[in-house]
Design a protein around this motif. Structure first.
Motif, PDB file in Angstrom:
ATOM      1  N   ILE A  72       0.885  -1.163   0.000  1.00 11.43           N
ATOM      2  CA  ILE A  72       0.000   0.000   0.000  1.00 11.43           C
ATOM      3  C   ILE A  72       0.923   1.212   0.000  1.00 11.43           C
ATOM      4  N   SER A  73       0.831   2.030  -1.027  1.00  9.95           N
ATOM      5  CA  SER A  73       1.757   3.154  -1.190  1.00  9.95           C
ATOM      6  C   SER A  73       1.613   4.151  -0.057  1.00  9.95           C
ATOM      7  N   GLU A  74       2.632   4.995   0.018  1.00  9.83           N
ATOM      8  CA  GLU A  74       2.543   6.118   0.938  1.00  9.83           C
ATOM      9  C   GLU A  74       1.334   6.969   0.554  1.00  9.83           C
ATOM     10  N   ALA A  75       0.819   7.729   1.496  1.00  3.47           N
ATOM     11  CA  ALA A  75      -0.322   8.585   1.216  1.00  3.47           C
ATOM     12  C   ALA A  75       0.022   9.534   0.084  1.00  3.47           C
ATOM     13  N   THR A  76      -0.891   9.663  -0.857  1.00  2.00           N
ATOM     14  CA  THR A  76      -0.660  10.419  -2.084  1.00  2.00           C
ATOM     15  C   THR A  76      -1.753  11.463  -2.233  1.00  2.00           C
ATOM     16  N   GLN A  77      -1.337  12.732  -2.268  1.00  2.00           N
ATOM     17  CA  GLN A  77      -2.327  13.814  -2.292  1.00  2.00           C
ATOM     18  C   GLN A  77      -3.104  13.842  -3.602  1.00  2.00           C
ATOM     19  N   VAL A  78      -4.396  14.081  -3.470  1.00  2.00           N
ATOM     20  CA  VAL A  78      -5.290  14.084  -4.630  1.00  2.00           C
ATOM     21  C   VAL A  78      -5.421  15.467  -5.261  1.00  2.00           C
ATOM     22  N   SER A  79      -4.897  16.488  -4.597  1.00  2.00           N
ATOM     23  CA  SER A  79      -4.921  17.843  -5.142  1.00  2.00           C
ATOM     24  C   SER A  79      -3.793  18.632  -4.501  1.00  2.00           C
ATOM     25  N   MET A  80      -3.490  19.782  -5.084  1.00  2.00           N
ATOM     26  CA  MET A  80      -2.441  20.630  -4.503  1.00  2.00           C
ATOM     27  C   MET A  80      -2.812  21.042  -3.080  1.00  2.00           C
ATOM     28  N   GLN A  81      -4.100  21.238  -2.841  1.00  2.00           N
ATOM     29  CA  GLN A  81      -4.547  21.653  -1.516  1.00  2.00           C
ATOM     30  C   GLN A  81      -4.530  20.511  -0.505  1.00  2.00           C
ATOM     31  N   GLY A  82      -4.326  19.292  -0.957  1.00  2.04           N
ATOM     32  CA  GLY A  82      -4.355  18.139  -0.068  1.00  2.04           C
ATOM     33  C   GLY A  82      -3.035  17.795   0.569  1.00  2.04           C
ATOM     34  N   GLN A  83      -1.980  18.537   0.268  1.00  5.57           N
ATOM     35  CA  GLN A  83      -0.648  18.218   0.786  1.00  5.57           C
ATOM     36  C   GLN A  83      -0.519  18.606   2.247  1.00  5.57           C
ATOM     37  N   GLY A  84       0.076  17.715   3.030  1.00  2.00           N
ATOM     38  CA  GLY A  84       0.255  17.983   4.452  1.00  2.00           C
ATOM     39  C   GLY A  84       1.695  17.954   4.909  1.00  2.00           C
ATOM     40  N   TYR A  85       2.600  17.466   4.082  1.00  2.00           N
ATOM     41  CA  TYR A  85       4.014  17.356   4.445  1.00  2.00           C
ATOM     42  C   TYR A  85       4.852  17.643   3.206  1.00  2.00           C
ATOM     43  N   ALA A  86       6.055  18.158   3.418  1.00  2.00           N
ATOM     44  CA  ALA A  86       6.961  18.450   2.314  1.00  2.00           C
ATOM     45  C   ALA A  86       7.372  17.175   1.597  1.00  2.00           C
ATOM     46  N   TRP A  87       7.524  17.284   0.290  1.00  2.00           N
ATOM     47  CA  TRP A  87       8.116  16.266  -0.575  1.00  2.00           C
ATOM     48  C   TRP A  87       7.305  14.972  -0.656  1.00  2.00           C
ATOM     49  N   THR A  88       5.996  15.040  -0.372  1.00  2.00           N
ATOM     50  CA  THR A  88       5.149  13.856  -0.528  1.00  2.00           C
ATOM     51  C   THR A  88       4.573  13.846  -1.943  1.00  2.00           C
ATOM     52  N   PRO A  89       4.373  12.655  -2.512  1.00  2.00           N
ATOM     53  CA  PRO A  89       3.920  12.585  -3.903  1.00  2.00           C
ATOM     54  C   PRO A  89       2.440  12.908  -4.055  1.00  2.00           C
ATOM     55  N   GLY A  90       2.109  13.382  -5.232  1.00  2.00           N
ATOM     56  CA  GLY A  90       0.716  13.616  -5.587  1.00  2.00           C
ATOM     57  C   GLY A  90       0.320  12.730  -6.744  1.00  2.00           C
ATOM     58  N   ILE A  91      -0.954  12.833  -7.127  1.00  2.00           N
ATOM     59  CA  ILE A  91      -1.502  12.102  -8.276  1.00  2.00           C
ATOM     60  C   ILE A  91      -2.441  13.031  -9.056  1.00  2.00           C
ATOM     61  N   HIS A  92      -2.175  14.345  -8.998  1.00  2.00           N
ATOM     62  CA  HIS A  92      -3.078  15.314  -9.619  1.00  2.00           C
ATOM     63  C   HIS A  92      -2.463  16.050 -10.799  1.00  2.00           C
ATOM     64  N   SER A  93      -1.247  15.706 -11.182  1.00  2.00           N
ATOM     65  CA  SER A  93      -0.662  16.328 -12.378  1.00  2.00           C
ATOM     66  C   SER A  93      -0.221  15.222 -13.345  1.00  2.00           C
ATOM     67  N   ARG A  94      -0.057  15.577 -14.593  1.00  2.00           N
ATOM     68  CA  ARG A  94       0.389  14.609 -15.609  1.00  2.00           C
ATOM     69  C   ARG A  94       1.748  14.005 -15.228  1.00  2.00           C
ATOM     70  N   GLU A  95       2.662  14.834 -14.730  1.00  2.00           N
ATOM     71  CA  GLU A  95       3.992  14.348 -14.345  1.00  2.00           C
ATOM     72  C   GLU A  95       3.900  13.359 -13.184  1.00  2.00           C
ATOM     73  N   GLN A  96       3.026  13.629 -12.239  1.00  2.00           N
ATOM     74  CA  GLN A  96       2.847  12.716 -11.104  1.00  2.00           C
ATOM     75  C   GLN A  96       2.269  11.388 -11.564  1.00  2.00           C
TER      76      GLN A  96
END
Length: 165
Positions: free
Chosen positions: A75-99
């Motif tokens: 089970i992956s590390e928690a992954t933010q679903v939007s820019m506003q969903g980030q809670g810690y530095a350098w955690t991955p997201g899934i809301h951009s093409r690059e991510q």
């Protein structure tokens, strides 16, 4: 999801009450449509290793997860679903093409190593800090009540530090 012990394990082994918990750990199991070779699950662990800028999973993330592919399920590390969903530095997201492409790299590495990975999605709500928000806005949450605690952010020097919420 239904969980079943009816994989390839011999009937005698399933009925044997003397089988230890450690031995059962390596028994196959079916969870929903997934046939897992053992009962080992790697729990989510925040790694704070996403590539910057953009919180993009990269080769380091792919290598990390692929090295652990012998667990039946990751089970992956928690992954933010939007820019506003980030809670810690350098955690991955899934809301951009690059991510998304970064996570494809990670999933491909895990699958190539014979593993299975699920993504834990998150939005931290008020447990964030303006330094992590677009344009240093206040965090988006169902409550305006300021929580107690600290947030891990990137400071002006590019280092991580804990700051009060």
């Amino acid at each position: 999801m239904s969980i079943s012990n009816t994989m390839d394990a011999p009937v005698a082994a399933r009925k044997d009450r003397t089988q230890s918990s450690v031995e059962r750990l390596f028994d196959p199991i079916k969870i929903g449509s997934y046939c897992l070779p053992n009962r080992i699950v790697m729990a989510p662990l925040t790694r704070s290793r996403a590539r910057q800028p953009g919180n993009v999973p990269g080769l380091l993330n792919a290598s990390y997860y692929a090295q652990r592919a012998s667990a039946a399920l990751i089970i992956s590390e928690a992954t933010q679903v939007s820019m506003q969903g980030q809670g810690y530095a350098w955690t991955p997201g899934i809301h951009s093409r690059e991510q998304v492409e970064g996570w494809r790299l990670v999933a491909g590495a895990v699958h190539s190593a014979g593993g299975l990975i699920f993504m834990q999605l998150w939005h931290v709500g008020r447990i964030s800090h303006p330094a992590l928000q677009p344009d240093r806005m206040l965090p988006v949450a169902p409550s305006a009540i300021k929580p107690r605690g600290e947030a891990f952010i990137e400071n002006e020097r590019g280092e991580g530090e804990l700051v009060p919420l």
